[in-house]
Design an enzyme around this catalytic site. Structure first.
Site, PDB file in Angstrom:
ATOM      1  N   HIS A  73       0.836  -1.215   0.000  1.00  0.00           N
ATOM      2  CA  HIS A  73       0.000   0.000   0.000  1.00  0.00           C
ATOM      3  C   HIS A  73       0.869   1.263   0.000  1.00  0.00           C
ATOM      4  CE1 HIS A  73      -3.011  -2.828   2.173  1.00  0.00           C
ATOM      5  NE2 HIS A  73      -2.889  -3.101   0.888  1.00  0.00           N
ATOM      6  N   HIS A 225      -9.505  -2.324  -4.270  1.00  0.00           N
ATOM      7  CA  HIS A 225      -8.328  -2.633  -3.446  1.00  0.00           C
ATOM      8  C   HIS A 225      -7.356  -3.550  -4.187  1.00  0.00           C
ATOM      9  CE1 HIS A 225      -5.928  -2.691   0.146  1.00  0.00           C
ATOM     10  NE2 HIS A 225      -5.668  -3.948  -0.181  1.00  0.00           N
ATOM     11  N   ASP A 229      -3.411  -2.872  -4.786  1.00  0.00           N
ATOM     12  CA  ASP A 229      -2.324  -3.830  -4.532  1.00  0.00           C
ATOM     13  C   ASP A 229      -1.437  -3.999  -5.778  1.00  0.00           C
ATOM     14  OD1 ASP A 229      -2.981  -4.425  -1.898  1.00  0.00           O
ATOM     15  OD2 ASP A 229      -4.151  -6.206  -2.412  1.00  0.00           O
ATOM     16  N   HIS A 252      -1.169 -11.198  -4.901  1.00  0.00           N
ATOM     17  CA  HIS A 252       0.245 -10.806  -4.846  1.00  0.00           C
ATOM     18  C   HIS A 252       1.181 -11.798  -5.545  1.00  0.00           C
ATOM     19  CE1 HIS A 252      -0.487  -7.353  -2.419  1.00  0.00           C
ATOM     20  NE2 HIS A 252      -1.103  -8.059  -1.496  1.00  0.00           N
TER      21      HIS A 252
HETATM   22 ZN    ZN Z   1      -3.756  -4.777  -0.038  1.00  0.00          ZN
END
Ligand code: ZN
Length: 275
Positions: A73, A225, A229, A252
Site C-alpha cells: 500500500h 483494493h 495492490d 500478490h
Molecule cells: Zn492490499
C-alpha cells in the site's frame, strides 16, 4: 518525466496487520537515481523484484535476514504520486503499518511534500503482449501510453462478481480497504498472520454481508483494493508503469510473477513475451 522525492521527512506510526507489532516508518528525501529503498537494522532493501521474499497475503521484501513486510500500500502511494527516490526507515516492528487498511493515510501525508528533481526518469513501458496465469487467474498486459488497470473477479461471500478499471486517478483507489472473508480468518491466524487485523483496518466479508458497521466505501471496494495492490506491486519495477493491464482473479503471487516476467524481458530487451 522528472524524478521526484519529498521535501521533508514524514513519520507514520501504526500496527502491522499480520504481525500485530507497532512500527514507526520515516520517509526521507533521497538523491536522484537512488530509487525507493527500505532501511531496517542498518540494511538497505531496494524495492525491486530481486528482493521479494514473500507474496502470501502481502508483498514482503528482504535482504539476508532482514525483512520488511506488507510494502504494497505504501508502494502504491509512491507510485501514484510518482515519488522516485526515498528512503523508508522502518523501526520497532518489521511491517509497514496497515493504518485503516487503505492507502489514504500515506497518500494524505505525502501528497503535499512531493518535489520534482532535475534528472529525468523513463516510465516502465510494456513493449509487447504479456500474459501470466496460475489456475483460473491471469494477468494480461499490452502496450499503451496510458496507465490503466482493470481487475475482474468472482469473490466469495456476499460480493459475487466485481470489476473496476483504474485510469490514472489516484482518488479512485486510495480509499479502498484491505479485505478478508470471515471463513478464512481461522486459516490466516493458523499461519501466524492477521494478528493485527480488526474491523478498524480490514473489511470483513461474510455470506450475508459486511461485518464493518460503516459498510462498504464503494460497492466494488474489494476490486478497487485489488487494483491498489497491483499498483503497489508494479512499482517494484522501479519506474512509473505505462501499459494496459487486466487482472482476472490475481493476487500478490501472480502480480509478482507478472512483474518478474516483464522485468526480465526488459533486461533482455525482448520485444514480446506471450504465453
Ligand atoms: Zn492490499
Amino acid at each position: 518525466m522528472r524524478q521526484r522525492t519529498i521535501k521533508d521527512k514524514v513519520r507514520i506510526e501504526g500496527i502491522g496487520i499480520h504481525t500485530g507489532e507497532r512500527t514507526r516508518i520515516t520517509l526521507h528525501p533521497a538523491d536522484e537515481n537512488t530509487g525507493v529503498r527500505f532501511l531496517r537494522k542498518g540494511v538497505y532493501i531496494p524495492a525491486s523484484p530481486d528482493h521479494v521474499v514473500g507474496t502470501f497475503l502481502s508483498t514482503d521484501l528482504g535482504c539476508g535476514s532482514v525483512t520488511v513486510k506488507t510494502v504494497e500500500h505504501l508502494l502504491a502511494t509512491l507510485h501514484l504520486l510518482r515519488i522516485t527516490n526515498t528512503v523508508i526507515e522502518v523501526e520497532g516492528g518489521c511491517e509497514i503499518p496497515i493504518m485503516d487498511g487503505s492507502a489514504y493515510a500515506f497518500y494524505s501525508e505525502l501528497k503535499g511534500l512531493v518535489v520534482d528533481q532535475t534528472e529525468e526518469t523513463e516510465p516502465f513501458s510494456v513493449t509487447g503482449k504479456v500474459r501470466v496465469s496460475s489456475g483460473k487467474a491471469s494477468i494480461e498486459a499490452e502496450p499503451c501510453s496510458c496507465f490503466e488497470i482493470t481487475y475482474e473477479g468472482v469473490f466469495k461471500g456476499c460480493l459475487g462478481e466485481q470489476r473496476f478499471t483504474f485510469r490514472g486517478n489516484a482518488e479512485d483507489v486510495i480509499l479502498a480497504r484491505t479485505f478478508c472473508f470471515d471463513e478464512d480468518i481461522e486459516f490466516i491466524r493458523s499461519k501466524g498472520l492477521g494478528r493485527g487485523g480488526s474491523l478498524d483496518n480490514t473489511l470483513v466479508i461474510g455470506r450475508n454481508g459486511v461485518y464493518n458497521r460503516e459498510g462498504l466505501r464503494y460497492e466494488n471496494e474489494p476490486a478497487r483494493h485489488k487494483v491498489l495492490d497491483l499498483i503497489g506491486d508494479l512499482y517494484l519495477l522501479g519506474a512509473p508503469f505505462r501499459g494496459r493491464v487486466v487482472s482476472r482473479g490475481g493476487g500478490h503471487t501472480l502480480n509478482y510473477m507478472f512483474v518478474k516476467k516483464i522485468h526480465r524481458a526488459s533486461k533482455l530487451g525482448l520485444e514480446s513475451l506471450r504465453g
